[in-house]
Design an enzyme around this catalytic site. Structure first.
Site, short mmCIF file in Angstrom:
data_model
loop_
_atom_site.label_atom_id
_atom_site.label_comp_id
_atom_site.label_asym_id
_atom_site.label_seq_id
_atom_site.Cartn_x
_atom_site.Cartn_y
_atom_site.Cartn_z
N GLU A 94 0.83 -1.20 0.00
CA GLU A 94 0.00 0.00 0.00
C GLU A 94 0.86 1.25 0.00
O GLU A 94 1.96 1.26 0.57
CB GLU A 94 -0.92 -0.02 1.23
CG GLU A 94 -1.96 -1.12 1.12
CD GLU A 94 -2.86 -1.26 2.33
OE1 GLU A 94 -2.52 -0.75 3.40
OE2 GLU A 94 -3.91 -1.89 2.18
N CYS A 107 3.50 8.62 0.83
CA CYS A 107 4.05 7.71 1.84
C CYS A 107 4.17 6.36 1.15
O CYS A 107 3.17 5.77 0.74
CB CYS A 107 3.09 7.66 3.04
SG CYS A 107 3.58 6.44 4.26
N CYS A 114 6.86 -6.73 6.79
CA CYS A 114 8.00 -6.05 7.42
C CYS A 114 8.90 -7.05 8.12
O CYS A 114 8.44 -8.05 8.67
CB CYS A 114 7.49 -5.02 8.43
SG CYS A 114 8.85 -4.01 9.11
N CYS A 118 7.18 -4.51 15.44
CA CYS A 118 6.66 -3.51 16.38
C CYS A 118 5.23 -3.92 16.78
O CYS A 118 4.41 -4.20 15.91
CB CYS A 118 6.65 -2.13 15.73
SG CYS A 118 8.28 -1.68 15.14
N CYS A 121 1.91 -2.10 15.43
CA CYS A 121 1.81 -1.82 13.99
C CYS A 121 1.10 -2.94 13.24
O CYS A 121 1.43 -4.12 13.39
CB CYS A 121 3.23 -1.63 13.44
SG CYS A 121 3.29 -1.58 11.64
N CYS A 339 -0.93 6.24 9.88
CA CYS A 339 0.33 5.64 10.33
C CYS A 339 0.08 4.35 11.10
O CYS A 339 -0.74 4.31 12.00
CB CYS A 339 1.04 6.61 11.27
SG CYS A 339 1.94 7.81 10.36
S1 SF4 Z 1 6.35 0.25 12.53
FE1 SF4 Z 1 5.59 -1.50 11.36
S2 SF4 Z 1 6.36 -1.18 9.28
FE2 SF4 Z 1 7.55 0.17 10.66
S3 SF4 Z 1 9.34 -1.06 11.25
FE3 SF4 Z 1 7.82 -1.43 12.82
S4 SF4 Z 1 6.74 -3.29 12.12
FE4 SF4 Z 1 7.85 -2.46 10.37
#
Ligand code: SF4
Length: 346
Positions: A94, A107, A114, A118, A121, A339
């Site tokens: 995306e 963005c 990923c 995190c 996220c 975000c």
């Molecule tokens: S915030 Fe999400 S996309 Fe960004 S590094 Fe952490 S896990 Fe990856």
């Protein structure tokens, strides 16, 4: 059996020139095709109208153009646009167009899923499937530039690498994409309008500093206390704040570019005076500013945006200590484009 054709955009300009010479043609033909591929962003060989039909057929016999396709475009009530971008192998990432009164920011994503985990996220739930190629990153920017011209009557003005993925875990491809975006043979954008946002991989921050890159750096910090940061960003156990801090000091010593810290304040996690004091201390190691970002809860509701009082405490304490701070309201919440929300939901 048909052999798999090579993606022509994996070739450098020199390699394209050599290819034409090897075909008994002029090296200059390589320049023309290169211009079609990057500056004019051609989706097909047929579009290359100043190249003869025979040459176009020969290119078609040898190569493919793995262009992205915007499968679905969603528009938010606040003007934000989210693109679901289909890659040549069927995977989807995306990218988001964020308009303000005067600017359009793209963005963009750098990985499918990923590498990192995190906990707040949505993208982290997808896991990393693969890195994006330079052309796939470039194409996202071109698509948003076109949308900006079409819907807002102005070209794209800024780019942030803040979509899906950790850009420093796909370092070479991200840097190659930025080269193309900034090159007069690509989009010719100023590197000062590009921000690479990372969760903080010290070794790669040093590498960028050594290469004297010209774009801006943002770090998703979210806590300047190791224990807290590790609990929300588990990779912090491997790359603790001390290593990050030293890498950022090195970055500043080499580039003289101040660092932006992206920071979300969550209820019961980092909404304390101790947390803000630690942030103030961290900000003093190298010139920096702080973006306090509004959080958009994802499914399980484990993370909740802190109270206005807590945000105000951060703002006041940072300002009192002479640190520039901006409070960023989220955009595109109604289409899951804000975000930390990018997760191929549609
Ligand atoms: S915030 Fe999400 S996309 Fe960004 S590094 Fe952490 S896990 Fe990856």
């Amino acid at each position: 059996m048909e052999t798999k054709k090579k993606d022509i955009r994996a070739l450098t300009k020199e390699q394209l020139r050599d290819f034409f010479v090897a075909q008994g043609d002029k090296a200059f033909r390589g320049n023309q095709v290169y211009e079609w591929l990057w500056q004019k962003s051609a989706h097909s060989f047929e579009a290359m109208t100043n190249i003869s039909k025979e040459t176009r057929q020969m290119l078609k016999d040898n190569f493919v153009i793995n262009h992205i396709r915007v499968d679905q475009m969603q528009r938010s009530s606040d003007g934000t646009i989210k693109n679901a971008v289909r890659l040549h192998d069927g995977l989807v990432v995306e990218s988001v167009l964020i308009p303000t009164e005067t600017r359009t920011t793209a963005c963009v994503s750098s990985q499918v899923g990923c590498s990192l985990d995190c906990r707040f996220c949505a993208t982290a739930r997808l896991k990393r499937m693969r890195n994006l190629n330079p052309d796939e990153i470039y194409d996202q920017v071109v698509a948003i530039d076109n949308e900006s011209r079409l819907y807002f009557d102005r070209p794209l003005s800024n780019i942030v690498f803040m979509g899906m993925g950790e850009p420093l875990m796909n370092y070479n491809n991200v840097l190659q994409a930025i080269d193309k975006i900034t090159s007069p043979e690509g989009l010719g954008m100023s590197p000062k309008r590009i921000t690479l946002s990372t969760s903080g991989v010290p070794k790669m921050i040093r590498k960028m500093a050594d290469e004297e890159v010209k774009f801006k750096l943002a770090v998703s910090l979210h806590s300047a206390i190791d224990e807290v940061r590790t609990s929300i960003m588990p990779f912090n156990a491997t790359f603790p704040l001390k290593d990050l801090r030293e890498a950022l000091e090195y970055w500043y010593s080499k580039t003289k570019n101040r660092i932006t810290y992206e920071y979300v304040v969550w209820q019961g996690i980092n909404d304390t005076q101790e947390a803000v004091d630690a942030l103030v201390k961290f900000c003093k190691f190298a010139p920096s500013k702080v973006n306090l970002i509004e959080y958009n809860p994802i499914d399980d509701g484990e993370f909740q945006q802190a109270s206005e009082v807590a945000i105000k405490m951060y703002q006041d304490t940072l300002e009192r200590n002479g640190i520039t701070v901006t409070v960023r309201r989220s955009r595109g919440k109604d289409i899951d484009a804000a975000c930390g929300q990018l997760a191929n939901k549609q």
